[in-house]
Design a protein around this motif. Structure first.
Motif, short mmCIF file in Angstrom:
data_model
loop_
_atom_site.label_atom_id
_atom_site.label_comp_id
_atom_site.label_asym_id
_atom_site.label_seq_id
_atom_site.Cartn_x
_atom_site.Cartn_y
_atom_site.Cartn_z
N UNK A 65 3.32 -38.42 20.40
CA UNK A 65 1.88 -38.24 20.51
C UNK A 65 1.24 -39.56 20.91
N UNK A 66 0.11 -39.48 21.58
CA UNK A 66 -0.51 -40.69 22.11
C UNK A 66 -0.96 -41.63 21.01
N UNK A 67 -1.21 -41.13 19.80
CA UNK A 67 -1.65 -42.05 18.74
C UNK A 67 -0.50 -42.86 18.16
N UNK A 68 0.69 -42.69 18.69
CA UNK A 68 1.82 -43.53 18.30
C UNK A 68 2.08 -44.63 19.33
N UNK A 69 1.07 -44.90 20.14
CA UNK A 69 1.12 -46.02 21.09
C UNK A 69 -0.05 -46.95 20.78
N UNK A 95 1.38 -37.04 7.91
CA UNK A 95 2.59 -37.08 7.09
C UNK A 95 2.47 -38.09 5.95
N UNK A 96 2.36 -39.37 6.31
CA UNK A 96 2.30 -40.43 5.30
C UNK A 96 0.85 -40.79 4.96
N UNK A 97 0.62 -41.27 3.74
CA UNK A 97 -0.68 -41.81 3.37
C UNK A 97 -0.76 -43.24 3.88
N UNK A 98 -1.87 -43.58 4.54
CA UNK A 98 -1.99 -44.88 5.18
C UNK A 98 -3.34 -45.53 4.86
N UNK A 99 -3.30 -46.84 4.59
CA UNK A 99 -4.51 -47.60 4.30
C UNK A 99 -4.49 -48.91 5.09
N UNK A 100 -5.68 -49.39 5.45
CA UNK A 100 -5.79 -50.73 6.02
C UNK A 100 -6.20 -51.69 4.91
N UNK A 101 -5.44 -52.76 4.78
CA UNK A 101 -5.70 -53.78 3.77
C UNK A 101 -6.19 -55.03 4.48
N UNK A 102 -7.38 -55.49 4.14
CA UNK A 102 -7.94 -56.66 4.77
C UNK A 102 -8.14 -57.76 3.73
N UNK A 103 -7.54 -58.92 3.99
CA UNK A 103 -7.72 -60.08 3.13
C UNK A 103 -8.57 -61.10 3.88
N UNK A 104 -8.79 -62.26 3.28
CA UNK A 104 -9.60 -63.29 3.93
C UNK A 104 -8.96 -63.79 5.22
N UNK A 105 -7.65 -63.74 5.27
CA UNK A 105 -6.96 -64.33 6.42
C UNK A 105 -6.18 -63.35 7.29
N UNK A 122 5.04 -46.13 14.44
CA UNK A 122 5.44 -44.98 13.64
C UNK A 122 6.88 -44.59 13.95
N UNK A 123 7.80 -45.39 13.42
CA UNK A 123 9.21 -45.29 13.79
C UNK A 123 10.05 -44.46 12.83
N UNK A 124 9.40 -43.69 11.97
CA UNK A 124 10.13 -42.92 10.95
C UNK A 124 11.08 -41.89 11.56
N UNK A 125 10.72 -41.36 12.72
CA UNK A 125 11.53 -40.30 13.34
C UNK A 125 12.49 -40.84 14.40
N UNK A 126 12.58 -42.17 14.53
CA UNK A 126 13.51 -42.74 15.50
C UNK A 126 14.94 -42.51 15.02
#
Length: 347
Positions: free
Chosen positions: A206-210, A26-36, A223-227
């Motif tokens: 779905x199990x990937x929401x745990x 559904x949504x576009x998702x990215x992981x953002x990693x900084x130094x900390x 993933x609380x959009x549908x709550x």
């Protein structure tokens, strides 16, 4: 794009690594990693969620409640940006940033009944902790999402107006769905007679929401959009639909579709571990029905889309939604066959 969005959260793009993340549809998702730190950046899909601000307000209200009543619970909510808002509107759309929960992971495939138990326990815990929350405070983020009466009505209309060839190819499936319409009647009685209460329900279990820890123990749900307000049969039913078979809804070899009875018991034990003292006596009577409710509804939705020339789900290959329907109908048939055994297992 990230050069403009990340500074809105006080993050310098030149010091960050941004990678696509997860398998969400559904949504576009990215992981953002900084130094900390690590973060999850998400763009809300406005073609699905028409009012992103409603989601943000729901999450904010739930967070405030849980901070007061159960501060020990890990509630993964968006981080406020430099403007003070957790949902930020840009020319590219709406974005929110979450903290990345270190030493956690999610699963895309269930291989062990213990994983099903942990997933069910976490979704049960979520609803249990919010049992006293005033559900009328929540916005409906997806109107009629699990309204089986409406889905069945849309199905009937699709059958009546379907192209002759598609209708002919679906004859057996249409007949089976019509033969099981008592599932719709039971749902209508639940709603019209107010047989069971509305609760804070996740609606996408779905199990990937745990999130799991390194020992594969459940930490929390995400993933609380549908709550939103709903019935417990939505959460339990979605677990039945997605946990029970070792083959997923895209499997075209129908012989591979099965109902793992030990996984059913794991769902029951995990969910009831948390909700056993919360559910009413009437709700408990509908536990097995929950599986029929959700599997049947998804079969209807896939077939409706096929009969309407794939206007909702689309198709990656010709006949995909027809195959998806066959898959879900097969799962429902096997679930119905085992119903006496399932009743005995939880009696």
């Amino acid at each position: 794009m990230f050069d403009k969005i990340l500074p809105l959260y006080g993050i310098q793009p030149v010091e960050s690594d941004v990678q696509l993340f997860g398998d969400g549809l559904i949504n576009h998702t990215w992981k953002v990693t900084t130094k900390s730190n690590g973060y999850i950046l998400q763009q809300v899909n406005q073609s699905v969620f028409k009012r992103p601000m409603d989601i943000d307000e729901n999450v904010s209200r739930l967070k405030s409640y849980l901070n007061k009543t159960h501060p020990e619970y890990l509630f993964v909510s968006p981080i406020a940006g430099t403007s003070g808002n957790s949902l930020i509107e840009t020319p590219e759309g709406y974005f929110r940033l979450f903290p990345f929960v270190e030493n956690s992971h999610s699963l895309n495939v269930l291989n062990k009944k213990e994983e099903a138990y942990e997933g069910a326990k976490q979704f049960g815990r979520f609803s249990k902790l919010l049992n006293d929350f005033d559900v009328t405070q929540l916005h409906i983020t997806l109107p009629d999402f699990h309204n089986l009466t409406l889905r069945f009505s849309q199905f009937i209309s699709a059958v009546e107006n379907a192209p002759a060839q598609r209708k002919e190819q679906s004859t057996d499936l249409i007949n089976f769905i019509m033969a099981q319409r008592d599932i719709v009647t039971i749902y209508q009685n639940i709603v019209e007679r107010k047989e069971i209460p509305q609760r804070v329900i996740h609606h996408d279990t779905k199990i990937n929401n745990v999130l799991f820890d390194q020992q594969n123990k459940g930490i929390c749900v995400i993933d609380l959009d549908t709550v939103m307000p709903g019935y417990f049969i939505s959460d339990v039913g979605d677990m039945m639909r997605t946990y029970l078979s070792s083959a997923n809804e895209e499997e075209t070899d129908l012989a591979k579709i099965n109902v793992r009875k030990d996984f059913f018991k794991a769902i029951y034990d995990g969910y009831m571990k948390e909700m056993g003292d919360v559910l009413t006596a009437t709700e408990k009577q509908y536990f097995i029905y929950a599986g029929k409710f959700l599997i049947y509804m998804q079969a209807i939705r896939f077939l409706t889309d096929y009969l309407q020339n794939d206007i909702y789900y689309g198709e990656k290959y010709e006949g995909q939604n027809l195959n998806r329907t066959k898959n879900q109908v097969t799962l429902l048939k096997k679930y119905l066959e085992l119903e006496p055994e399932l009743k005995e297992m939880i009696s």
